[in-house]
Scaffold this motif. Sequence first.
Motif, PDB file in Angstrom:
ATOM      1  N   UNK A   1       0.854  -1.191   0.000  1.00  0.00           N
ATOM      2  CA  UNK A   1       0.000   0.000   0.000  1.00  0.00           C
ATOM      3  C   UNK A   1       0.886   1.236   0.000  1.00  0.00           C
ATOM      4  N   UNK A   2       0.532   2.210  -0.864  1.00  0.00           N
ATOM      5  CA  UNK A   2       1.301   3.447  -0.981  1.00  0.00           C
ATOM      6  C   UNK A   2       0.351   4.634  -1.008  1.00  0.00           C
ATOM      7  N   UNK A   3       0.896   5.805  -0.758  1.00  0.00           N
ATOM      8  CA  UNK A   3       0.131   7.053  -0.838  1.00  0.00           C
ATOM      9  C   UNK A   3       0.999   8.108  -1.501  1.00  0.00           C
ATOM     10  N   UNK A   4       0.357   9.164  -1.950  1.00  0.00           N
ATOM     11  CA  UNK A   4       1.111  10.264  -2.557  1.00  0.00           C
ATOM     12  C   UNK A   4       2.048  10.896  -1.545  1.00  0.00           C
ATOM     13  N   UNK A   5       3.229  11.276  -2.016  1.00  0.00           N
ATOM     14  CA  UNK A   5       4.145  12.032  -1.164  1.00  0.00           C
ATOM     15  C   UNK A   5       3.436  13.296  -0.682  1.00  0.00           C
ATOM     16  N   UNK A   6       3.625  13.632   0.583  1.00  0.00           N
ATOM     17  CA  UNK A   6       2.948  14.783   1.164  1.00  0.00           C
ATOM     18  C   UNK A   6       1.747  14.400   1.997  1.00  0.00           C
ATOM     19  N   UNK A   7       1.347  13.132   1.960  1.00  0.00           N
ATOM     20  CA  UNK A   7       0.257  12.674   2.808  1.00  0.00           C
ATOM     21  C   UNK A   7       0.682  12.824   4.268  1.00  0.00           C
ATOM     22  N   UNK A   8      -0.194  13.311   5.143  1.00  0.00           N
ATOM     23  CA  UNK A   8       0.198  13.541   6.542  1.00  0.00           C
ATOM     24  C   UNK A   8       0.828  12.310   7.185  1.00  0.00           C
ATOM     25  N   UNK A   9       1.964  12.483   7.863  1.00  0.00           N
ATOM     26  CA  UNK A   9       2.660  11.348   8.484  1.00  0.00           C
ATOM     27  C   UNK A   9       1.785  10.551   9.440  1.00  0.00           C
ATOM     28  N   UNK A  10       0.898  11.227  10.167  1.00  0.00           N
ATOM     29  CA  UNK A  10       0.041  10.506  11.104  1.00  0.00           C
ATOM     30  C   UNK A  10      -0.902   9.560  10.373  1.00  0.00           C
ATOM     31  N   UNK A  11      -1.348   9.960   9.187  1.00  0.00           N
ATOM     32  CA  UNK A  11      -2.207   9.093   8.389  1.00  0.00           C
ATOM     33  C   UNK A  11      -1.423   7.861   7.924  1.00  0.00           C
ATOM     34  N   UNK A  12      -0.195   8.094   7.465  1.00  0.00           N
ATOM     35  CA  UNK A  12       0.653   6.980   7.032  1.00  0.00           C
ATOM     36  C   UNK A  12       0.868   6.007   8.185  1.00  0.00           C
ATOM     37  N   UNK A  13       1.147   6.535   9.359  1.00  0.00           N
ATOM     38  CA  UNK A  13       1.379   5.686  10.528  1.00  0.00           C
ATOM     39  C   UNK A  13       0.151   4.852  10.855  1.00  0.00           C
ATOM     40  N   UNK A  14      -1.019   5.504  10.861  1.00  0.00           N
ATOM     41  CA  UNK A  14      -2.238   4.786  11.219  1.00  0.00           C
ATOM     42  C   UNK A  14      -2.623   3.767  10.158  1.00  0.00           C
ATOM     43  N   UNK A  15      -2.469   4.119   8.894  1.00  0.00           N
ATOM     44  CA  UNK A  15      -2.783   3.160   7.838  1.00  0.00           C
ATOM     45  C   UNK A  15      -1.851   1.958   7.914  1.00  0.00           C
ATOM     46  N   UNK A  16      -0.600   2.198   8.267  1.00  0.00           N
ATOM     47  CA  UNK A  16       0.339   1.092   8.448  1.00  0.00           C
ATOM     48  C   UNK A  16      -0.112   0.166   9.567  1.00  0.00           C
ATOM     49  N   UNK A  17      -0.630   0.751  10.632  1.00  0.00           N
ATOM     50  CA  UNK A  17      -1.133  -0.051  11.751  1.00  0.00           C
ATOM     51  C   UNK A  17      -2.341  -0.878  11.325  1.00  0.00           C
ATOM     52  N   UNK A  18      -3.239  -0.269  10.551  1.00  0.00           N
ATOM     53  CA  UNK A  18      -4.417  -0.998  10.072  1.00  0.00           C
ATOM     54  C   UNK A  18      -4.011  -2.132   9.121  1.00  0.00           C
ATOM     55  N   UNK A  19      -3.004  -1.874   8.292  1.00  0.00           N
ATOM     56  CA  UNK A  19      -2.540  -2.913   7.362  1.00  0.00           C
ATOM     57  C   UNK A  19      -1.967  -4.093   8.154  1.00  0.00           C
ATOM     58  N   UNK A  20      -1.156  -3.804   9.160  1.00  0.00           N
ATOM     59  CA  UNK A  20      -0.568  -4.883   9.947  1.00  0.00           C
ATOM     60  C   UNK A  20      -1.626  -5.638  10.743  1.00  0.00           C
ATOM     61  N   UNK A  21      -2.631  -4.922  11.234  1.00  0.00           N
ATOM     62  CA  UNK A  21      -3.695  -5.613  11.972  1.00  0.00           C
ATOM     63  C   UNK A  21      -4.515  -6.493  11.037  1.00  0.00           C
ATOM     64  N   UNK A  22      -4.656  -6.077   9.784  1.00  0.00           N
ATOM     65  CA  UNK A  22      -5.405  -6.883   8.812  1.00  0.00           C
ATOM     66  C   UNK A  22      -4.676  -8.185   8.511  1.00  0.00           C
ATOM     67  N   UNK A  23      -3.372  -8.097   8.230  1.00  0.00           N
ATOM     68  CA  UNK A  23      -2.630  -9.307   7.864  1.00  0.00           C
ATOM     69  C   UNK A  23      -2.367 -10.215   9.068  1.00  0.00           C
TER      70      UNK A  23
END
Length: 327
Positions: free
Chosen positions: A258-280
């Motif tokens: 999963x990727x996002x555009x550069x400039x996406x808020x770091x907190x969003x990236x962090x939380x999405x990473x957490x959701x991805x890890x919880x999913x897998x």
Amino acid sequence: MLHAASTRRRCLSVIASLALIASTGAAHAQAEWPTRAPIRIIVPSAAGAAADFVARIFGRHLEQRLGQTVVVENQPGAATLIGVGAVMRAPADGYTFLLSGSSTQAANPSMFVKLPYDPARDFVEIGLFGMIPMIAVVKPGSPLKSIADVIARGKARDGHLSYGYYSSSSQVPPALIESRTGMRALAAPYKNITQITTDLAGGVIDFAFLDAMSAASALNGLLTPIAVTSPQRSPNLPAVPAVAETLPGFDMQTWLGLSARAGTPPEVIKRMGEYLRSATAEPAIRDALMKQGMTPRTSTPQEHTFFVAAERTRWAEFVRIADIKPQ
């Protein structure tokens, strides 16, 4: 002088207070994400493909966690460039994400002379879903029963051998085999997997390498697997040899992340990473992915960033060895 110093202190205090309010407000705004719907996951391949399957499972997981609508949009074509372009045109506000992979983030820089994006510059990496081998498939009853048969036919002067491909991950394996063995085959480009499976079943082309997840539904009588590109045999297809059993050292797997555009808020990236890890990590999701041929793997955004950078180097070497001319 005392009055001036006092005034300066009051001004500095006000500035500091305003800065604190601003930073607290920004942090609060990020903590509140998402505040609207929908969240979009752009899939740069057709419905039914591996990326689509993963995006829809993850999308349902996100909806349950966030309480917001998640929309999966299939935008296939142009070797993933259409879907990538859609993400590039969207605001970097944390509401549009790319179901990325080895094609979009690693292979494309070596496959195109003028790639309209730079994955290292234009995207920030969030995490990895898992690894997927490619499967060599033929129509039922084909005289090609193994990779050794494919190589022998490709070396014959009257071989008339052909294969289809729909992405860099499906183009590289046969090209690598050609490079290593001296066989030759006609390469036919396709827009999507559905067209390839139809032509394979109809005998228009002789073989193709499909990702294991996309091939899963076609292996129920429509197509016959003859080899996998992982170093060892797949647990899902224990009777199907690895290409490495014929060509030692052969290892070419794809992956999805999963990727996002550069400039996406770091907190969003962090939380999405957490959701991805919880999913897998969720047993039901892991089982669903494994049944489709994926080996789930997890990573943090930083780990995935390093992984993708290494993959770009690896795929550049694949393309060089296979002597694939950039488009």
